[in-house]
Design a protein around this motif. Structure first.
Motif, mmCIF file in Angstrom:
data_model
loop_
_atom_site.group_PDB
_atom_site.id
_atom_site.type_symbol
_atom_site.label_atom_id
_atom_site.label_comp_id
_atom_site.label_asym_id
_atom_site.label_seq_id
_atom_site.Cartn_x
_atom_site.Cartn_y
_atom_site.Cartn_z
ATOM 1 N N LEU A 182 0.860 -1.186 0.000
ATOM 2 C CA LEU A 182 0.000 0.000 0.000
ATOM 3 C C LEU A 182 0.893 1.231 0.000
ATOM 4 O O LEU A 182 1.787 1.356 0.848
ATOM 5 C CB LEU A 182 -0.894 -0.007 1.237
ATOM 6 N N ILE A 183 0.659 2.137 -0.952
ATOM 7 C CA ILE A 183 1.407 3.389 -1.016
ATOM 8 C C ILE A 183 0.422 4.551 -0.967
ATOM 9 O O ILE A 183 -0.521 4.617 -1.758
ATOM 10 C CB ILE A 183 2.258 3.474 -2.298
ATOM 11 N N MET A 184 0.625 5.454 -0.013
ATOM 12 C CA MET A 184 -0.196 6.658 0.129
ATOM 13 C C MET A 184 0.726 7.873 0.031
ATOM 14 O O MET A 184 1.843 7.851 0.545
ATOM 15 C CB MET A 184 -0.925 6.641 1.478
ATOM 16 N N HIS A 185 0.227 8.932 -0.625
ATOM 17 C CA HIS A 185 1.062 10.131 -0.704
ATOM 18 C C HIS A 185 0.213 11.384 -0.859
ATOM 19 O O HIS A 185 -0.960 11.336 -1.241
ATOM 20 C CB HIS A 185 2.088 10.023 -1.836
ATOM 21 N N SER A 186 0.831 12.512 -0.543
ATOM 22 C CA SER A 186 0.184 13.810 -0.682
ATOM 23 C C SER A 186 0.254 14.273 -2.132
ATOM 24 O O SER A 186 0.866 13.624 -2.989
ATOM 25 C CB SER A 186 0.883 14.828 0.226
ATOM 26 N N ASP A 187 -0.365 15.447 -2.400
ATOM 27 C CA ASP A 187 -0.330 15.951 -3.773
ATOM 28 C C ASP A 187 1.000 16.600 -4.122
ATOM 29 O O ASP A 187 1.175 17.108 -5.233
ATOM 30 C CB ASP A 187 -1.493 16.908 -4.041
ATOM 31 N N GLY A 188 1.959 16.566 -3.195
ATOM 32 C CA GLY A 188 3.318 16.980 -3.521
ATOM 33 C C GLY A 188 4.125 15.888 -4.201
ATOM 34 O O GLY A 188 5.302 16.075 -4.500
#
Length: 341
Positions: A291-297
């Motif tokens: 699972l990979i989660m990230h911000s809009d940066g």
């Protein structure tokens, strides 16, 4: 070292560009200061000093666009704390990591002892490299035996010119629930960082419950801040399922062998200020999934196929690789990774 840098070392981490000998020395001094603050034994402090000096020296001698991050890592089970160092660069990379780890092997006419020394001094380490793309190394020093490798970890970086990142992430196990948080405080600078850190605090203290309950707690808890985009995922490793609830612009994807990556649903809103509804969605998460989660940066255009073997590595190395190659310098950037072993 100023108080802001020390606070970063103790909290989310402090970043350093490593392009010359003077900057390499600065990273070593920062790591030693952190080790002293954490009261690491003298022997482990010495090991850390050697490890950081070798990692920074490798970046100066061999790498392109070398950067390092130093931060505290904590183990709740033993109530102990250690120092983690993450080093990354954008080239030239290594075709044979195992061979490069042997003392005496060199690609630049040096003694070639750096990587072997790092791996010997570290309590735990992981490394991934791709020729032409670069190398990511993470290594930890603990006061005693290293705890089991983390099942989830994240990394954040402020936009260029800022010391405070509005992105943050956190991991917890509450009443048997394995949960992770990715948060992007609205805007940039100290106020965005304050919102993100408040989200982390609320997340860690929230009563055990499913992701929807935790996101509700985050929405209430952030009302006095400028607000944030948040997403909470719970990995049910026994059932092979991810329960996911998001509010705002956090991207989540699941990567499984032989299956196209799956995007996760996050609903519109700003935690603390605007929400229509909070819903949880369930996704298959079989053994070996990531699972990979990230911000809009972080731009969502990177391809795991360009990094052979990466998804079998530690969450720290995966997160740092994605941040290095997909993170923008014009925004705060954060990546969180959880694996199903």
């Amino acid at each position: 070292m100023n108080d802001d840098v020390l606070s970063g070392l103790l909290d989310g981490g402090a970043w350093f560009r490593v392009e010359e000998a003077a900057s390499a020395s600065g990273v070593r001094r920062a790591a030693e200061r952190l080790a002293a603050e954490l009261a690491l034994p003298a022997k482990r402090l010495a090991d850390l000093s050697i490890m950081v000096a070798e990692a920074a020296g490798n970046l100066v001698k061999h790498a392109e666009q070398g950067t390092m991050m130093v931060r505290t890592v904590r183990d709740e089970a033993s109530a102990s704390a250690g120092v983690e160092v993450i080093a990354m660069d954008s080239g030239p990379g290594m075709a044979d990591v195992a061979r490069s780890a042997f003392d005496g092997h060199s690609t630049a006419g040096t003694l070639g002892i750096g990587l072997g020394a790092i791996l010997r001094q570290a309590s735990w380490a992981d490394l991934h490299s791709v020729p032409g793309k670069g190398t990511v190394l993470t290594a930890q020093i603990w006061p005693a035996t290293a705890p089991a490798p983390a099942w989830a970890a994240g990394i954040t970086r402020p936009l260029t010119g800022e010391q405070h990142s509005g992105d943050a992430c956190a991991v917890r196990v509450a009443d048997g629930r394995h949960q992770v948080l990715m948060v992007d405080g609205l805007g940039h600078g100290p106020l965005a960082a304050a919102a993100a850190q408040e989200a982390v605090r609320v997340f860690r203290l929230a009563a055990p419950g499913p992701p929807t309950t935790v996101v509700e707690a985050l929405h209430r808890g952030l009302a006095h801040t400028r607000g944030a985009a948040v997403a909470v995922a719970e990995t049910d490793q026994e059932a092979g399922v991810v329960h996911y609830a998001g509010l705002g612009n956090i991207t989540g994807t699941i990567h499984a062998h032989g299956v196209p990556r799956k995007g996760l649903v996050s609903l519109p809103g700003i935690a603390g200020h605007q929400r229509r509804q909070i819903r949880s969605y369930d996704y298959s998460f079989p053994t070996g999934s990531t699972l990979i989660m990230h911000s809009d940066g972080v731009v969502d255009r990177w391809n795991p196929g360009d990094y052979p073997g990466l998804l079998s590595h530690s969450p720290q190395v995966i997160a740092a690789t994605v941040l290095r190659d997909a993170g923008t310098r014009r925004d705060d950037a954060g990546v969180l990774v959880a694996r199903h072993e």
